[in-house]
Motif scaffolding. Structure first.
Motif, PDB file in Angstrom:
ATOM      1  N   GLY A  32      22.602  22.575  -0.972  1.00 30.12           N
ATOM      2  CA  GLY A  32      22.813  23.523   0.154  1.00 30.12           C
ATOM      3  C   GLY A  32      21.981  22.925   1.371  1.00 30.12           C
ATOM      4  N   SER A  33      21.208  21.659   1.246  1.00 22.75           N
ATOM      5  CA  SER A  33      20.755  21.076   2.454  1.00 22.75           C
ATOM      6  C   SER A  33      20.469  19.678   2.333  1.00 22.75           C
ATOM      7  CB  SER A  33      19.266  21.919   2.711  1.00 22.75           C
ATOM      8  OG  SER A  33      18.296  21.274   1.875  1.00 22.75           O
ATOM      9  N   LEU A  34      20.171  18.929   3.386  1.00 22.24           N
ATOM     10  CA  LEU A  34      20.083  17.633   3.420  1.00 22.24           C
ATOM     11  C   LEU A  34      18.832  17.239   2.568  1.00 22.24           C
ATOM     12  CD1 LEU A  34      21.942  15.439   4.760  1.00 22.24           C
ATOM     13  CD2 LEU A  34      20.434  15.497   6.678  1.00 22.24           C
ATOM     14  N   ASN A  35      17.674  18.041   2.981  1.00 23.26           N
ATOM     15  CA  ASN A  35      16.454  17.796   2.526  1.00 23.26           C
ATOM     16  C   ASN A  35      16.435  18.005   0.994  1.00 23.26           C
ATOM     17  OD1 ASN A  35      13.456  17.163   3.021  1.00 23.26           O
ATOM     18  ND2 ASN A  35      13.015  19.227   2.694  1.00 23.26           N
ATOM     19  N   ALA A  36      16.943  19.106   0.470  1.00 22.42           N
ATOM     20  CA  ALA A  36      16.884  19.285  -0.886  1.00 22.42           C
ATOM     21  C   ALA A  36      17.918  18.280  -1.622  1.00 22.42           C
ATOM     22  CB  ALA A  36      17.664  20.943  -1.077  1.00 22.42           C
ATOM     23  N   ALA A  37      18.821  17.779  -0.824  1.00 25.98           N
ATOM     24  CA  ALA A  37      19.866  16.742  -1.675  1.00 25.98           C
ATOM     25  C   ALA A  37      18.867  15.656  -1.737  1.00 25.98           C
ATOM     26  CB  ALA A  37      20.959  16.524  -0.817  1.00 25.98           C
ATOM     27  N   ALA A  38      18.078  15.252  -0.580  1.00 22.66           N
ATOM     28  CA  ALA A  38      17.366  14.053  -0.684  1.00 22.66           C
ATOM     29  C   ALA A  38      16.630  14.092  -1.885  1.00 22.66           C
ATOM     30  CB  ALA A  38      16.618  13.633   0.528  1.00 22.66           C
ATOM     31  N   LYS A  39      15.722  15.074  -1.885  1.00 19.67           N
ATOM     32  CA  LYS A  39      14.817  15.351  -3.195  1.00 19.67           C
ATOM     33  C   LYS A  39      15.461  15.149  -4.509  1.00 19.67           C
ATOM     34  CE  LYS A  39      11.444  18.130  -0.385  1.00 19.67           C
ATOM     35  NZ  LYS A  39      10.959  19.088  -0.260  1.00 19.67           N
ATOM     36  N   ASP A  40      16.617  15.785  -4.488  1.00 21.10           N
ATOM     37  CA  ASP A  40      17.406  15.882  -5.774  1.00 21.10           C
ATOM     38  C   ASP A  40      17.990  14.391  -6.398  1.00 21.10           C
ATOM     39  OD1 ASP A  40      18.929  17.278  -7.940  1.00 21.10           O
ATOM     40  OD2 ASP A  40      20.504  16.552  -6.888  1.00 21.10           O
ATOM     41  N   LYS A  57      25.416  21.908  10.021  1.00 24.51           N
ATOM     42  CA  LYS A  57      23.986  22.265  10.006  1.00 24.51           C
ATOM     43  C   LYS A  57      23.754  23.559  10.356  1.00 24.51           C
ATOM     44  CE  LYS A  57      23.532  17.630  11.558  1.00 24.51           C
ATOM     45  NZ  LYS A  57      25.114  17.480  11.624  1.00 24.51           N
ATOM     46  N   SER A  58      22.776  24.333   9.872  1.00 28.63           N
ATOM     47  CA  SER A  58      22.050  25.344  10.282  1.00 28.63           C
ATOM     48  C   SER A  58      20.935  25.236  10.463  1.00 28.63           C
ATOM     49  CB  SER A  58      22.553  26.765   9.504  1.00 28.63           C
ATOM     50  OG  SER A  58      22.147  26.483   8.074  1.00 28.63           O
ATOM     51  N   GLN A  59      20.153  25.808  11.620  1.00 26.83           N
ATOM     52  CA  GLN A  59      18.795  25.677  12.221  1.00 26.83           C
ATOM     53  C   GLN A  59      18.044  26.410  10.855  1.00 26.83           C
ATOM     54  OE1 GLN A  59      17.643  23.641  14.380  1.00 26.83           O
ATOM     55  NE2 GLN A  59      19.835  22.926  14.640  1.00 26.83           N
ATOM     56  N   GLY A  60      16.907  25.922  10.894  1.00 24.96           N
ATOM     57  CA  GLY A  60      15.925  26.759  10.073  1.00 24.96           C
ATOM     58  C   GLY A  60      15.316  28.128  10.126  1.00 24.96           C
ATOM     59  N   GLY A  61      14.304  28.842  10.308  1.00 24.62           N
ATOM     60  CA  GLY A  61      13.934  30.156  10.241  1.00 24.62           C
ATOM     61  C   GLY A  61      13.132  30.411   9.122  1.00 24.62           C
ATOM     62  N   SER A  62      12.919  31.686   8.914  1.00 24.50           N
ATOM     63  CA  SER A  62      12.180  32.282   7.762  1.00 24.50           C
ATOM     64  C   SER A  62      12.990  31.785   6.421  1.00 24.50           C
ATOM     65  CB  SER A  62      12.068  33.612   7.714  1.00 24.50           C
ATOM     66  OG  SER A  62      13.384  34.369   7.754  1.00 24.50           O
ATOM     67  N   ALA A  63      14.183  31.674   6.393  1.00 24.98           N
ATOM     68  CA  ALA A  63      15.106  31.287   5.203  1.00 24.98           C
ATOM     69  C   ALA A  63      15.359  29.777   5.153  1.00 24.98           C
ATOM     70  CB  ALA A  63      16.460  32.014   5.083  1.00 24.98           C
ATOM     71  N   GLY A  64      14.814  28.985   6.093  1.00 24.20           N
ATOM     72  CA  GLY A  64      15.179  27.548   6.135  1.00 24.20           C
ATOM     73  C   GLY A  64      16.493  27.224   6.685  1.00 24.20           C
ATOM     74  N   GLY A  65      16.748  26.067   6.768  1.00 21.12           N
ATOM     75  CA  GLY A  65      17.987  25.571   7.466  1.00 21.12           C
ATOM     76  C   GLY A  65      19.002  25.264   6.191  1.00 21.12           C
ATOM     77  N   GLY A  66      19.857  24.569   6.668  1.00 20.78           N
ATOM     78  CA  GLY A  66      20.849  24.278   5.556  1.00 20.78           C
ATOM     79  C   GLY A  66      22.025  23.488   6.120  1.00 20.78           C
ATOM     80  N   SER A  67      22.751  22.957   5.204  1.00 19.30           N
ATOM     81  CA  SER A  67      24.034  22.248   5.767  1.00 19.30           C
ATOM     82  C   SER A  67      25.125  22.238   4.694  1.00 19.30           C
ATOM     83  CB  SER A  67      23.584  20.553   5.416  1.00 19.30           C
ATOM     84  OG  SER A  67      22.546  20.283   6.421  1.00 19.30           O
ATOM     85  N   THR A  68      26.270  22.513   5.139  1.00 18.04           N
ATOM     86  CA  THR A  68      27.523  22.455   4.379  1.00 18.04           C
ATOM     87  C   THR A  68      28.458  21.528   4.576  1.00 18.04           C
ATOM     88  OG1 THR A  68      28.530  23.937   5.829  1.00 18.04           O
ATOM     89  CG2 THR A  68      27.263  25.001   3.984  1.00 18.04           C
ATOM     90  N   LEU A  69      29.338  21.236   3.763  1.00 21.80           N
ATOM     91  CA  LEU A  69      30.284  20.169   4.066  1.00 21.80           C
ATOM     92  C   LEU A  69      31.645  20.639   4.910  1.00 21.80           C
ATOM     93  CD1 LEU A  69      30.702  18.497   0.425  1.00 21.80           C
ATOM     94  CD2 LEU A  69      28.909  18.103   2.164  1.00 21.80           C
ATOM     95  N   THR A  70      31.964  19.984   6.065  1.00 16.34           N
ATOM     96  CA  THR A  70      33.090  20.130   6.694  1.00 16.34           C
ATOM     97  C   THR A  70      34.267  20.024   5.959  1.00 16.34           C
ATOM     98  OG1 THR A  70      33.470  17.899   7.504  1.00 16.34           O
ATOM     99  CG2 THR A  70      31.929  19.205   8.694  1.00 16.34           C
ATOM    100  N   PRO A  71      35.330  20.537   6.264  1.00 19.85           N
ATOM    101  CA  PRO A  71      36.732  20.195   5.635  1.00 19.85           C
ATOM    102  C   PRO A  71      37.069  19.104   5.794  1.00 19.85           C
ATOM    103  CG  PRO A  71      36.901  22.339   7.024  1.00 19.85           C
ATOM    104  CD  PRO A  71      35.561  21.610   7.127  1.00 19.85           C
ATOM    105  N   TYR A  72      36.863  18.413   6.442  1.00 16.57           N
ATOM    106  CA  TYR A  72      37.044  16.921   6.516  1.00 16.57           C
ATOM    107  C   TYR A  72      36.161  15.936   5.358  1.00 16.57           C
ATOM    108  CZ  TYR A  72      37.498  12.082   7.846  1.00 16.57           C
ATOM    109  OH  TYR A  72      37.717  10.596   8.087  1.00 16.57           O
TER     110      TYR A  72
END
Length: 120
Positions: free
Chosen positions: A40-48, A74-89
């Motif tokens: 669900g995020s670039l940062n978490a994926a990098a750690k994984d 990409k969605s900006q952070g905030g209290s829940a943190g940011g995240g990333s999802t894949l585009t249809p492309y």
């Protein structure tokens, strides 16, 4: 299959590269996109993947720049943190890459099994 060929097999890899020979997409980028999808995020994926955020982002950026299309929303952070999802492309690119890889593997296997090591 002849006894000889049971000890030998054919392997192949498929990747896309630009005219300068830089890798644009292959198994490594596929793993990155799958990890982003899973985590669900670039940062978490990098750690994984046990990679640095910078390395993961750099590879995604090279691919996006070369193909001229975004792979992530990409969605900006905030209290829940940011995240990333894949585009249809990105999903389409992954599906097409897997299809191409299967075709190459099948063709290579067929050629190999047809007597590659024992031409007549």
């Amino acid at each position: 299959m002849a006894a000889k060929t049971k000890k030998v097999r054919v392997k192949s890899k498929v990747w896309l590269e630009d005219r300068q020979g830089r890798i644009i997409f292959g198994l490594g980028r596929m793993r990155i996109l799958r990890a982003i999808q899973k985590c669900g995020s670039l940062n978490a994926a990098a750690k994984d993947l046990k990679m640095s955020y910078r390395a993961v982002w750099g590879k995604i950026k090279v691919t996006e720049d070369a193909l001229g299309k975004p792979l992530l929303v990409k969605s900006q952070g905030g209290s829940a943190g940011g995240g990333s999802t894949l585009t249809p492309y990105a999903h389409t690119l992954m599906e097409r890459y897997l299809a191409l890889s299967r075709i190459v593997d099948t063709q290579a296997d067929d050629l190999f099994e047809s007597g590659f090591l024992d031409p007549r």
